[in-house]
Design a protein around this motif. Structure first.
Motif, PDB file in Angstrom:
ATOM      1  N   VAL A  83      -1.217  38.642   9.685  1.00  0.00           N
ATOM      2  CA  VAL A  83      -0.735  37.930  10.864  1.00  0.00           C
ATOM      3  C   VAL A  83      -1.931  37.489  11.712  1.00  0.00           C
ATOM      4  O   VAL A  83      -2.937  38.191  11.777  1.00  0.00           O
ATOM      5  N   VAL A  84      -1.807  36.303  12.317  1.00  0.00           N
ATOM      6  CA  VAL A  84      -2.927  35.733  13.091  1.00  0.00           C
ATOM      7  C   VAL A  84      -2.368  34.993  14.305  1.00  0.00           C
ATOM      8  O   VAL A  84      -1.261  34.452  14.252  1.00  0.00           O
ATOM      9  N   TYR A  95      -6.531  31.905   6.811  1.00  0.00           N
ATOM     10  CA  TYR A  95      -6.889  33.185   7.446  1.00  0.00           C
ATOM     11  C   TYR A  95      -6.548  34.352   6.510  1.00  0.00           C
ATOM     12  O   TYR A  95      -7.365  35.263   6.293  1.00  0.00           O
ATOM     13  N   ALA A  96      -5.321  34.326   5.974  1.00  0.00           N
ATOM     14  CA  ALA A  96      -4.869  35.432   5.118  1.00  0.00           C
ATOM     15  C   ALA A  96      -5.780  35.569   3.900  1.00  0.00           C
ATOM     16  O   ALA A  96      -6.176  36.673   3.517  1.00  0.00           O
ATOM     17  N   VAL A 137       1.475  34.005  15.028  1.00  0.00           N
ATOM     18  CA  VAL A 137       2.258  34.616  16.103  1.00  0.00           C
ATOM     19  C   VAL A 137       1.701  34.083  17.429  1.00  0.00           C
ATOM     20  O   VAL A 137       0.473  34.012  17.591  1.00  0.00           O
ATOM     21  N   PRO A 138       2.584  33.686  18.369  1.00  0.00           N
ATOM     22  CA  PRO A 138       2.074  33.218  19.667  1.00  0.00           C
ATOM     23  C   PRO A 138       1.709  34.384  20.585  1.00  0.00           C
ATOM     24  O   PRO A 138       2.316  34.605  21.627  1.00  0.00           O
ATOM     25  N   PRO A 186     -11.767  35.645  17.586  1.00  0.00           N
ATOM     26  CA  PRO A 186     -10.310  35.611  17.751  1.00  0.00           C
ATOM     27  C   PRO A 186      -9.809  36.012  19.135  1.00  0.00           C
ATOM     28  O   PRO A 186     -10.533  36.638  19.921  1.00  0.00           O
ATOM     29  N   ASN A 187      -8.573  35.623  19.396  1.00  0.00           N
ATOM     30  CA  ASN A 187      -7.830  36.079  20.582  1.00  0.00           C
ATOM     31  C   ASN A 187      -8.478  35.694  21.905  1.00  0.00           C
ATOM     32  O   ASN A 187      -8.518  36.500  22.837  1.00  0.00           O
ATOM     33  N   SER A 188      -8.944  34.464  22.021  1.00  0.00           N
ATOM     34  CA  SER A 188      -9.626  34.085  23.269  1.00  0.00           C
ATOM     35  C   SER A 188      -8.653  33.893  24.433  1.00  0.00           C
ATOM     36  O   SER A 188      -9.036  34.089  25.589  1.00  0.00           O
ATOM     37  N   GLU A 189      -7.395  33.511  24.181  1.00  0.00           N
ATOM     38  CA  GLU A 189      -6.364  33.474  25.231  1.00  0.00           C
ATOM     39  C   GLU A 189      -6.782  32.690  26.483  1.00  0.00           C
ATOM     40  O   GLU A 189      -6.511  33.095  27.615  1.00  0.00           O
ATOM     41  N   LEU A 190      -7.411  31.540  26.263  1.00  0.00           N
ATOM     42  CA  LEU A 190      -7.904  30.786  27.423  1.00  0.00           C
ATOM     43  C   LEU A 190      -6.808  30.016  28.148  1.00  0.00           C
ATOM     44  O   LEU A 190      -7.059  29.430  29.204  1.00  0.00           O
ATOM     45  N   GLY A 191      -5.606  30.041  27.630  1.00  0.00           N
ATOM     46  CA  GLY A 191      -4.472  29.467  28.364  1.00  0.00           C
ATOM     47  C   GLY A 191      -4.120  30.291  29.589  1.00  0.00           C
ATOM     48  O   GLY A 191      -3.442  29.817  30.496  1.00  0.00           O
ATOM     49  N   HIS A 192      -4.602  31.521  29.600  1.00  0.00           N
ATOM     50  CA  HIS A 192      -4.275  32.401  30.720  1.00  0.00           C
ATOM     51  C   HIS A 192      -5.417  32.542  31.727  1.00  0.00           C
ATOM     52  O   HIS A 192      -5.411  33.468  32.551  1.00  0.00           O
TER      53      HIS A 192
END
Ligand code: BGC
Length: 253
Positions: A109-110, A247-248, A71-72, A154-160
């Motif tokens: 979900v990842v 991942y799953a 999921v994006p 997980p979930n580092s979101e470095l695009g933001h």
């Protein structure tokens, strides 16, 4: 690979325009059968998309293992917390439960970049690399995966990251190059600003650059002026599907 009940896991790459899936051979880190693509329904609401996942799974009767879905957006314990390029109705959705209930499969979900990062570290460009590896995906947005000694944070979101007052991905994603018709040189300058910021904050051992545009890495990677080693991803289009299945299979959630 045809007997029903082979236990093969399945990976689904859920993006803004297409949903792609294939059974995955985790020993080899590749598709066990040719992948299938279905257009993402518009609007891409959870119920509409989950139906597509069910249709996709029904096309493969030799995979009955766990199912990983990218999921994006931010995903914690199966719940989606942000949705960059998909319908906002995903926010707050317990996607693991929704898709498990609909398909009868054990679904995990990842985040899309986390899946790609896991795949690159396990099978691809960063295989066998210790220390901090930052995998980035340059596409509509910028996705990021932080992997330390093979373990995903997980979930580092470095695009933001906010750089010079802008959300970094709005300036430096592959979509910004297309939208603004930037030359490779001009995009290279923006990418240099971006990767220098990552370097300053994290001092990684290695950057891996993925996303569709990484097929053309020779055009822009040499233009990114950083001190850290920076290399193209290797799994390309397979990274999301393979990483999701991995991942799953390894998830304790
Ligand atoms: C989202 C991330 C995602 C990335 C790549 C960003 O806009 O916030 O969750 O990994 O795009 O799709």
């Amino acid at each position: 690979m045809s007997a029903k009940g082979s236990g093969l896991p399945f990976g689904i790459d859920f993006g803004g325009s297409g949903i792609k899936g294939a059974p995955v051979d985790l020993t080899a880190g590749e598709f066990a059968e040719e992948r299938v693509r279905i257009d993402t329904p518009q609007p891409s609401t959870p119920d509409a998309v989950a139906e597509v996942f069910a249709d996709l799974l029904a096309k493969f009767d030799d995979s009955d293992g766990r199912v990983g879905v990218t999921v994006p957006g931010v995903v914690r314990h199966g719940v989606v917390h942000s949705a960059a390029n998909i319908d906002k109705a995903w926010i707050g959705e317990d996607a693991d439960r929704l898709i498990t209930d609909l398909t009868g499969r054990d679904v995990h979900v990842v985040n899309d970049a986390d899946a790609a990062g896991l795949a690159e570290v396990r099978y691809g460009a960063a295989k066998g690399r210790d220390g901090l590896v930052i995998v980035t995906t340059l596409g509509t947005g910028i996705g990021s995966a932080l992997v330390y000694d093979g373990v995903l944070v997980p979930n580092s979101e470095l695009g933001h990251l906010e750089i010079d007052g802008h959300d970094a991905e709005k300036r430096a994603a592959a979509s910004a190059r297309e939208r603004e018709d930037l030359s490779w040189d001009d995009w290279g300058k923006r990418l240099t600003t971006y990767y220098r910021k990552l370097e300053q904050l994290f001092s990684p051992e290695l950057f891996v650059v993925g996303g569709g545009v990484s097929k053309k890495a020779d055009k822009f990677l040499p233009l990114i002026k950083v001190d850290t080693e920076i290399i193209p991803a290797e799994l390309l289009n397979a990274a999301g599907i393979v990483g999701a299945a991995l991942y799953a299979t390894e998830s304790n959630d």
